[in-house]
Scaffold this active site. Sequence first.
Site, mmCIF file in Angstrom:
data_model
loop_
_atom_site.group_PDB
_atom_site.id
_atom_site.type_symbol
_atom_site.label_atom_id
_atom_site.label_comp_id
_atom_site.label_asym_id
_atom_site.label_seq_id
_atom_site.Cartn_x
_atom_site.Cartn_y
_atom_site.Cartn_z
ATOM 1 N N ARG A 115 -11.675 13.514 1.376
ATOM 2 C CA ARG A 115 -12.643 12.688 2.125
ATOM 3 C C ARG A 115 -13.950 12.482 1.372
ATOM 4 O O ARG A 115 -14.663 11.510 1.596
ATOM 5 C CB ARG A 115 -12.928 13.341 3.482
ATOM 6 C CG ARG A 115 -11.709 13.488 4.367
ATOM 7 C CD ARG A 115 -11.135 12.153 4.778
ATOM 8 N NE ARG A 115 -9.847 12.301 5.465
ATOM 9 C CZ ARG A 115 -9.058 11.284 5.784
ATOM 10 N NH1 ARG A 115 -9.407 10.040 5.484
ATOM 11 N NH2 ARG A 115 -7.914 11.494 6.395
ATOM 12 N N GLU A 132 -14.025 -0.455 6.831
ATOM 13 C CA GLU A 132 -14.004 0.794 6.053
ATOM 14 C C GLU A 132 -15.315 0.884 5.274
ATOM 15 O O GLU A 132 -15.818 -0.124 4.780
ATOM 16 C CB GLU A 132 -12.801 0.795 5.108
ATOM 17 C CG GLU A 132 -12.609 2.116 4.395
ATOM 18 C CD GLU A 132 -11.289 2.168 3.618
ATOM 19 O OE1 GLU A 132 -10.235 1.879 4.226
ATOM 20 O OE2 GLU A 132 -11.346 2.477 2.424
ATOM 21 N N ARG A 179 1.523 6.906 -6.717
ATOM 22 C CA ARG A 179 0.354 7.756 -6.962
ATOM 23 C C ARG A 179 0.684 9.212 -6.638
ATOM 24 O O ARG A 179 0.380 10.120 -7.425
ATOM 25 C CB ARG A 179 -0.823 7.258 -6.115
ATOM 26 C CG ARG A 179 -2.057 8.137 -6.231
ATOM 27 C CD ARG A 179 -3.260 7.541 -5.528
ATOM 28 N NE ARG A 179 -3.040 7.285 -4.099
ATOM 29 C CZ ARG A 179 -3.997 6.903 -3.260
ATOM 30 N NH1 ARG A 179 -5.232 6.732 -3.701
ATOM 31 N NH2 ARG A 179 -3.727 6.686 -1.989
ATOM 32 N N TYR A 192 -0.921 13.317 5.925
ATOM 33 C CA TYR A 192 -0.518 12.331 6.935
ATOM 34 C C TYR A 192 0.992 12.404 7.154
ATOM 35 O O TYR A 192 1.751 12.558 6.190
ATOM 36 C CB TYR A 192 -0.844 10.902 6.460
ATOM 37 C CG TYR A 192 -2.280 10.452 6.584
ATOM 38 C CD1 TYR A 192 -3.247 11.179 7.266
ATOM 39 C CD2 TYR A 192 -2.672 9.230 6.005
ATOM 40 C CE1 TYR A 192 -4.557 10.724 7.360
ATOM 41 C CE2 TYR A 192 -3.971 8.770 6.093
ATOM 42 C CZ TYR A 192 -4.911 9.514 6.768
ATOM 43 O OH TYR A 192 -6.194 9.057 6.855
ATOM 44 N N TYR A 240 0.829 -1.211 0.000
ATOM 45 C CA TYR A 240 0.000 0.000 0.000
ATOM 46 C C TYR A 240 0.866 1.265 0.000
ATOM 47 O O TYR A 240 0.589 2.224 -0.714
ATOM 48 C CB TYR A 240 -0.947 0.011 1.203
ATOM 49 C CG TYR A 240 -1.750 1.302 1.310
ATOM 50 C CD1 TYR A 240 -2.676 1.644 0.337
ATOM 51 C CD2 TYR A 240 -1.549 2.183 2.375
ATOM 52 C CE1 TYR A 240 -3.404 2.837 0.426
ATOM 53 C CE2 TYR A 240 -2.267 3.369 2.465
ATOM 54 C CZ TYR A 240 -3.190 3.685 1.495
ATOM 55 O OH TYR A 240 -3.898 4.869 1.573
HETATM 56 C C1 3EB Z 1 -7.797 6.525 5.520
HETATM 57 O O1 3EB Z 1 -8.638 7.343 5.849
HETATM 58 C C2 3EB Z 1 -8.308 5.127 5.284
HETATM 59 O O2 3EB Z 1 -5.464 5.367 -0.394
HETATM 60 O O3 3EB Z 1 -7.049 5.949 -1.769
HETATM 61 C C3 3EB Z 1 -9.474 5.554 2.541
HETATM 62 C C4 3EB Z 1 -9.814 6.055 1.287
HETATM 63 C C5 3EB Z 1 -8.201 5.065 2.750
HETATM 64 C C6 3EB Z 1 -8.888 6.074 0.241
HETATM 65 C C7 3EB Z 1 -6.648 5.630 -0.640
HETATM 66 C C8 3EB Z 1 -7.283 5.079 1.698
HETATM 67 C C9 3EB Z 1 -7.622 5.587 0.466
HETATM 68 O O4 3EB Z 1 -6.602 6.797 5.410
HETATM 69 C C10 3EB Z 1 -7.801 4.499 4.058
#
Ligand code: 3EB
Length: 332
Positions: free
Chosen positions: A212, A326, A146, A199, A139
């Site tokens: 989001r 999720e 990406r 992050y 991941y």
């Molecule tokens: C998060 O909030 C949970 O890598 O495209 C959620 C939606 C998550 C999209 C992505 C990852 C992705 O980090 C994981």
Amino acid sequence: MLRCEYTLPGRTPVDQPGRFVLGEVIYGLEDAAPLIRDEIPVLGSHMAADPSEVRTERWTVDQPIRGTGTDNGLVYSFTDDFLFCAGYIPEQGLFTEATREAYTAVFDLVERLGYPSIFRMWNLIGRINADNSEGLEVYRDFCRGRAQAFELYAAQGEDMPSATGIGSRGQGVAFYFLASRSAARVNIENARQIPAYNYPEQYGPKPPSFARATYLATGDQGLGTGALYISGTAGILGHETVHADDLDKQCRVALENIEYLISRRNLSGHGVPRGYELADVTQVKVYVRHREDMPAVRAACEEAFPNPMDIAYFNVDICRSDLLVEIEGVIA
Ligand code: 3EB
């Protein structure tokens, strides 16, 4: 308008008068490289643990299809307003470069075809929590490629659309996305969570590239009418996973995150004069890491989403190994 339905296997895609199929994704029992079948782009990913979980996600539109094609390994189809496109990154020891190339092909294609506004992306990632050949989690390797592609196109955080990045039972990365020619698009964040693209480095060399949610205006009244695409949402507050050992609590936080995300308070802060409740979400997909947790998650989601048109559950891994569930959705 664009609509999505999760159909059971075997249903033919020509059963609604006045609607046209833009694309299909089979959440099935095996990976299937993207191709054009009967003029429709189709992508298959091994997402179902058994035949009862198999679903076809079908995107339909009320405008005729203007073209269908393949380019650089991508398959696509478009109307005057919308583009559906799918691709596949084969399994490899290192994903960064192949992911960067695949996403570069995506950005080139939408520019060339004239659908610059990508508003929703999905990434179904095999071996998501396993190590690549250099000991980096697949991941994180994917996220790096990406992010590099977004950087190449000078895309800032606010330019990044809603997305899902989730485990599959197959190999490689099956991906697909929706883009629009000219509709106003607003990427939405959630004050309960820091933007994923910010992050800290403890989660990988490059952060995930997504918003989001994305609100897409659908009428002539500015942002007054539209559809909301909710990204995969988990039990994360700030940037930290909460309740790593408590399924019920983690599921609750994920639902509360969506509830706040779609609220008037949050949307109006982004200039969208709308507010929604969980009961307004019509399409829901739920990903559950442990099979034995599925009944509890099902019960929680059926209560939280009292009238979804479609809700589908998949038993797959999730991008952080401490995430148990999720949830994503569409309000159309
Ligand atoms: C998060 O909030 C949970 O890598 O495209 C959620 C939606 C998550 C999209 C992505 C990852 C992705 O980090 C994981």
